[in-house]
Design a protein around this motif. Sequence first.
Motif, PDB file in Angstrom:
ATOM      1  N   ALA A   1       0.831  -1.208   0.000  1.00 36.50           N
ATOM      2  CA  ALA A   1       0.000   0.000   0.000  1.00 36.50           C
ATOM      3  C   ALA A   1       0.865   1.258   0.000  1.00 36.50           C
ATOM      4  O   ALA A   1       0.564   2.235  -0.684  1.00 36.50           O
ATOM      5  N   ARG A   2       1.954   1.209   0.752  1.00 32.54           N
ATOM      6  CA  ARG A   2       2.831   2.371   0.796  1.00 32.54           C
ATOM      7  C   ARG A   2       3.525   2.585  -0.558  1.00 32.54           C
ATOM      8  O   ARG A   2       3.633   3.707  -1.043  1.00 32.54           O
ATOM      9  N   GLN A   3       3.963   1.479  -1.158  1.00 31.83           N
ATOM     10  CA  GLN A   3       4.582   1.560  -2.492  1.00 31.83           C
ATOM     11  C   GLN A   3       3.603   2.166  -3.493  1.00 31.83           C
ATOM     12  O   GLN A   3       3.959   3.014  -4.305  1.00 31.83           O
ATOM     13  N   HIS A   4       2.364   1.707  -3.401  1.00 31.53           N
ATOM     14  CA  HIS A   4       1.320   2.167  -4.305  1.00 31.53           C
ATOM     15  C   HIS A   4       1.099   3.673  -4.123  1.00 31.53           C
ATOM     16  O   HIS A   4       0.997   4.436  -5.095  1.00 31.53           O
ATOM     17  N   CYS A   5       1.052   4.089  -2.875  1.00 29.81           N
ATOM     18  CA  CYS A   5       0.836   5.501  -2.561  1.00 29.81           C
ATOM     19  C   CYS A   5       2.013   6.348  -3.054  1.00 29.81           C
ATOM     20  O   CYS A   5       1.835   7.409  -3.653  1.00 29.81           O
ATOM     21  N   LEU A   6       3.223   5.859  -2.811  1.00 25.72           N
ATOM     22  CA  LEU A   6       4.399   6.626  -3.236  1.00 25.72           C
ATOM     23  C   LEU A   6       4.503   6.692  -4.759  1.00 25.72           C
ATOM     24  O   LEU A   6       4.994   7.675  -5.309  1.00 25.72           O
ATOM     25  N   ALA A   7       3.994   5.664  -5.437  1.00 27.73           N
ATOM     26  CA  ALA A   7       3.968   5.698  -6.904  1.00 27.73           C
ATOM     27  C   ALA A   7       3.034   6.827  -7.377  1.00 27.73           C
ATOM     28  O   ALA A   7       3.298   7.495  -8.373  1.00 27.73           O
ATOM     29  N   ARG A   8       1.969   7.031  -6.631  1.00 26.64           N
ATOM     30  CA  ARG A   8       1.026   8.116  -6.940  1.00 26.64           C
ATOM     31  C   ARG A   8       1.711   9.485  -6.754  1.00 26.64           C
ATOM     32  O   ARG A   8       1.534  10.396  -7.546  1.00 26.64           O
ATOM     33  N   PHE A   9       2.506   9.609  -5.706  1.00 25.28           N
ATOM     34  CA  PHE A   9       3.255  10.847  -5.485  1.00 25.28           C
ATOM     35  C   PHE A   9       4.298  11.060  -6.588  1.00 25.28           C
ATOM     36  O   PHE A   9       4.589  12.190  -6.964  1.00 25.28           O
ATOM     37  N   GLU A  10       4.839   9.964  -7.092  1.00 22.14           N
ATOM     38  CA  GLU A  10       5.806  10.080  -8.185  1.00 22.14           C
ATOM     39  C   GLU A  10       5.107  10.586  -9.459  1.00 22.14           C
ATOM     40  O   GLU A  10       5.633  11.460 -10.148  1.00 22.14           O
ATOM     41  N   GLN A  11       3.895  10.083  -9.708  1.00 25.40           N
ATOM     42  CA  GLN A  11       3.123  10.593 -10.849  1.00 25.40           C
ATOM     43  C   GLN A  11       2.851  12.086 -10.673  1.00 25.40           C
ATOM     44  O   GLN A  11       2.935  12.865 -11.623  1.00 25.40           O
ATOM     45  N   LEU A  12       2.522  12.464  -9.451  1.00 28.72           N
ATOM     46  CA  LEU A  12       2.238  13.874  -9.157  1.00 28.72           C
ATOM     47  C   LEU A  12       3.486  14.733  -9.391  1.00 28.72           C
ATOM     48  O   LEU A  12       3.409  15.816  -9.977  1.00 28.72           O
ATOM     49  N   ARG A  13       4.631  14.235  -8.935  1.00 33.93           N
ATOM     50  CA  ARG A  13       5.890  14.965  -9.135  1.00 33.93           C
ATOM     51  C   ARG A  13       6.127  15.219 -10.633  1.00 33.93           C
ATOM     52  O   ARG A  13       6.397  16.360 -11.049  1.00 33.93           O
TER      53      ARG A  13
END
Length: 201
Positions: A77-89
């Motif tokens: 779940a954390r990996q998934h969330c951080l991937a979302r932040f990477e898309q945002l970046r």
Amino acid sequence: MEIFDRVSESISAEGWLALPNFVEPETIAALREECRQLAATGKFRRAAVGNNANHRIQPDIRSDEILWLDAAQGPEARQHCLARFEQLRLALNRRLQLGLFEFECHYARFAPGTFYRKHFDRFRGDARRIVSSVLYLNESWEPGDGGELRIYSGEGENEDHVDVQPASGTLVLFLSERFAHEVLPAQRERLSLTGWFRARS
Ligand code: OGA
Ligand code: MN
């Protein structure tokens, strides 16, 4: 409108935004659970203020506890969330040319009665933090629960502000240099994943 367009428009027009449901509820629930487990097993540390030689614990300024996260590790779940932040970046860079190079983040836990007084997120002599980000993990937050994020919209001594409830799945983004902000005393446990999009130097 596409979500990243909406985010970019608000950042460029207002300098900040609060966005519900940035991450789906199942992921938020898993992060909340992970955060609670880590807290229960003593992994959090008293948060400090300042950096380098100015780094110190000051409970009169902030009394939360934090745990820095290694982006390359952790449960799904954390990996998934951080991937979302990477898309945002990447989206922010593409649309606003912010030159965001990396995302640093920690879990934060405000126990009942704790707070973080008015401050800016940039350290003296270090301008790398460009965009501040807070993703809240708190189920059914009620107005009486306190713990609002107060964002000061005016400059200097101007006390104009907006209060944001730290409700589950809400993401707040703001330009780190521009907005003084504070966390009002929370009446119940308040959890978040807090981070900064940083420039290279
Ligand atoms: C911070 C901070 C805001 C919040 O950690 O620097 O301002 O709403 N957090 O938790
Ligand atoms: Mn802050």
